[in-house]
Scaffold this motif. Structure first.
Motif, mmCIF file in Angstrom:
data_model
loop_
_atom_site.group_PDB
_atom_site.id
_atom_site.type_symbol
_atom_site.label_atom_id
_atom_site.label_comp_id
_atom_site.label_asym_id
_atom_site.label_seq_id
_atom_site.Cartn_x
_atom_site.Cartn_y
_atom_site.Cartn_z
ATOM 1 N N SER A 66 -1.388 3.989 -4.250
ATOM 2 C CA SER A 66 -2.740 3.776 -4.412
ATOM 3 C C SER A 66 -3.245 5.057 -3.836
ATOM 4 N N GLU A 93 -9.267 2.392 -2.259
ATOM 5 C CA GLU A 93 -9.305 2.274 -0.729
ATOM 6 C C GLU A 93 -9.961 3.655 0.017
ATOM 7 N N TYR A 133 5.916 2.063 -5.969
ATOM 8 C CA TYR A 133 5.295 0.826 -6.244
ATOM 9 C C TYR A 133 5.604 -0.362 -6.088
ATOM 10 N N VAL A 158 -3.411 1.771 3.127
ATOM 11 C CA VAL A 158 -3.327 2.124 1.607
ATOM 12 C C VAL A 158 -1.991 2.570 1.513
ATOM 13 N N CYS A 195 -8.193 -2.956 -7.437
ATOM 14 C CA CYS A 195 -8.188 -1.892 -7.982
ATOM 15 C C CYS A 195 -7.426 -0.787 -7.147
ATOM 16 N N MET A 196 -6.258 -0.272 -7.704
ATOM 17 C CA MET A 196 -5.694 0.856 -6.856
ATOM 18 C C MET A 196 -6.488 2.075 -7.024
ATOM 19 N N GLY A 197 -6.726 2.658 -5.804
ATOM 20 C CA GLY A 197 -7.480 4.010 -5.760
ATOM 21 C C GLY A 197 -8.854 3.477 -5.300
ATOM 22 N N ALA A 226 -5.178 -2.971 -3.027
ATOM 23 C CA ALA A 226 -4.095 -3.281 -4.031
ATOM 24 C C ALA A 226 -2.748 -3.114 -3.425
ATOM 25 N N GLY A 227 -1.779 -3.636 -4.043
ATOM 26 C CA GLY A 227 -0.397 -3.441 -3.772
ATOM 27 C C GLY A 227 0.391 -4.486 -2.780
#
Length: 618
Positions: free
Chosen positions: A465, A441, A493, A461, A437-439, A411-412
């Motif tokens: 995240s 990684e 972010y 990452v 989904c953030m988190g 994500a990001g």
């Protein structure tokens, strides 16, 4: 009368799982991630202990991230093997709902065994029980229903005789693959039953390869033969079907360029002459130009998500669509001509039906121009004192690695940048972008390394995240699972800030720390934080140091975290501005129709023009 063995329901479950095999002679479910608590420690915990020598248990730090590790493992194994995850009742279970949704969207197998309330209701309400005032059958685990491919509540010990085979049937079904959830009542876990001995005989689970319908195949073959400028979009189904070499041969034989989705990237090595790069919002100039000019778009194993299709504006108005997919639901999207089949089998049979057909030669100059642009974005910055862009970070990491490298993210900003700029070998890319989904990684990197120990796993990452979920770094240290984390710190972010300000006409607000309602700006020492969990952690002052640290990390048996500060603004080519830029394409993110700011009103007028180009066929 058949011979029986007396076991608790939890013991029977673990014993049964330990003998479910693949055609290669390995357990299909390798083992179980577990955090014990009220609702699973006495029943499932005792059972896992009893069988720990034949069915391993691994302790994680958070139920959601244990689920992410399990999902990344299954993705890395191309859905041929899986992990299970167990949680306690209540918050332990609901922590796993996000992971279940991630697996559901990405069509990936994971077995979730969630502790549940008492089947007898004797001590109702138990600790952590959610009560529905109007429905006595509801528990917190009903949250799993919309994000499960198979859901069952085990309220009697004999239920597992049917529930477990049904769960694995779904997990090994190429069309319906996804998460299976067993809400296991905590008293039932500990209840004994006389199980038939034959239930525990080893069983081999085979993954089918459905062949295409003859009529569908004939229609699609005629459409391809009539096309002058067809383009293939390769999705994750190519990887899960293990059709990478088949796709390469098909594209070469029939001279059809290949664009790729996030899940399909690296199904062709970047060096393949028919590889034209990413499709859509975060797409390459070469791929998007080919798709705009195509008279036939052939999706293989893709669900035509909005990023892939430029929110339905990318393909030319006259382009016809074909969708080769294992599931009829996905194959019929966007009004496509369906070819429902396994990707490998479908490509083989379609190639035979096409004979010596070849499309018009694709624009090789456009491909070379795009690759030169990639090299420019990723080149070593002359001023090593200046903060690097994400592209320059990617370039440094790419230069420090070999063909065994796998870039992974979720994500990001980095997913778009990596999809555009990373040059993988075959299988050298792992992106969770179905759910973005953030988190995912850090836990995902651990799961991927467990699945692919021979590959050099590189986890990209952002600081956002990383702050959301980093605790499985400690698990990886304890288990000696080595991978490299490239932590890019742009102080907030950054991706959503650009979408807010550039894509939607908004003002900077609540995304970058500097634009947040805080009393003091944070000074987070990511190196100290990662080191406190046992990882080797360093700060790279520039891309030269980053390159050296990435090379050094390959020699360690623990995770390495390399922190590098990056510019907060984007570089051209990610497509995240939502307008058709130099490389990217339109992304439909709703813009407010009414505003007291002229910038916002102007952006809405642009938005109306852009959505008018969308294909409305469903």
């Amino acid at each position: 009368m058949s011979e029986t063995i007396r076991l608790t329901a939890a013991q029977a479950m673990v014993k049964w799982l330990s003998v479910q095999m693949t055609e290669d002679g390995e357990r299909f479910i390798e083992g179980m991630w577990a955090i014990f608590g009220h609702g699973n420690v006495a029943g499932i915990g005792e059972a896992l202990h009893a069988y720990k020598d034949v069915f391993p248990t691994w302790r994680g730090q958070n139920e959601q991230t244990m689920g992410h590790a399990a999902i990344a493992y299954a993705k890395g194994k191309k859905r041929t093997r899986a992990h299970a995850v167990t949680s306690s009742i209540g918050p332990g279970s609901t922590n796993l709902v996000t992971a279940a949704a991630l697996a559901h969207v990405n069509r990936l197998p994971v077995l979730i065994v969630a502790g549940d309330v008492f089947a007898t209701r004797r001590p109702d309400p138990v600790l952590q029980q959610v009560e529905d005032f109007d429905d006595g059958t509801v528990s917190a685990n009903d949250c799993f229903r919309p994000v499960s491919r198979y859901y069952d509540r085990i309220s009697r010990p004999e239920h597992i005789l049917s529930a477990l085979p049904r769960a694995l049937r779904v997990m090994t079904d190429p069309a319906n693959c996804g998460p299976a959830v067993l809400a296991f009542c905590q008293d039932t876990q500990a209840e004994a039953y006389d199980y038939p001995v034959e239930f525990f005989e080893p069983r081999v689970w085979r993954i089918r390869r459905p062949a295409p319908d003859a009529g569908e195949l004939a229609r699609v073959a005629e459409m391809v033969k009539a096309a002058k400028k067809p383009v293939i979009i390769a999705g994750g189904g190519v990887v899960y079907s293990q059709a990478e070499d088949t796709l390469a041969e098909f594209a070469s034989t029939h001279r059809i360029p290949v664009a790729e989705t996030q899940a399909g990237k690296s199904s062709l090595a970047q060096s393949h002459p028919m590889s034209f790069g990413a499709s859509g919002v975060d797409g390459s100039a070469a791929a998007n130009a080919a798709l705009q000019n195509a008279d036939l778009v052939i999706g293989v194993g893709t669900r035509f998500q909005d990023f892939t299709t430029g929110s339905r504006t990318l393909f030319g108005a006259g382009a016809k669509l074909v969708s080769v997919n294992i599931h009829g639901y996905d194959a019929a999207k966007h009004g496509a001509e369906s070819l429902v089949a396994d990707a490998k089998v479908a490509l083989e049979q379609l190639s035979a039906a096409l004979g010596d057909y070849q499309a018009a030669a694709p624009d090789a100059d456009a491909r070379e121009d795009w690759l030169r642009a990639v090299d420019a974005y990723c080149a070593r910055p002359e001023d090593q004192a200046a903060l690097p862009t994400d592209g320059q970070v990617i370039g440094a990491v790419q230069r420090a690695t070999g063909d065994d490298a796998v870039a992974m993210c979720a994500a990001g900003t980095m997913p778009g940048a990596l999809k555009l700029l990373w040059k993988p070998s075959q299988g050298g890319y792992h992106m969770e972008y179905g759910y973005s989904c953030m988190g995912y990684e850090v836990a995902g990197a651990m799961g991927l390394k467990l699945a692919r120990p021979e590959r050099d796993v590189l986890c990209f990452v952002g600081d956002g995240s990383y702050m959301m979920a980093n605790s499985e770094l400690a698990t990886a240290v304890m288990r000696r699972v080595p991978f490299t984390v490239i932590l890019t710190d742009n102080r907030g972010y950054g991706c959503i800030n650009r979408l807010q300000t550039m894509g939607c006409g908004g003002e900077p607000f609540n995304n970058m720390y500097v634009d947040c309602n805080v009393a003091a700006q944070p000074e987070i020492d990511y190196v100290a934080h990662a080191a406190s969990m046992g990882a080797h952690a360093v700060k790279a002052a520039n891309t030269d140091q980053l390159e050296a640290e990435v090379k050094a990390a390959r020699e360690r048996d623990i995770p390495t975290v390399i922190v590098i500060d990056t510019v907060a603004k984007d570089f051209p080519g990610t497509g995240l501005e939502t307008t058709a830029g130099e490389h990217g394409f339109f992304w439909d993110v709703a813009v407010p129709e009414v505003s007291d700011r002229q910038k916002q009103r102007d952006r809405f007028e642009e938005y109306l023009t852009q959505i008018a180009n969308a294909r409305l066929v469903n």
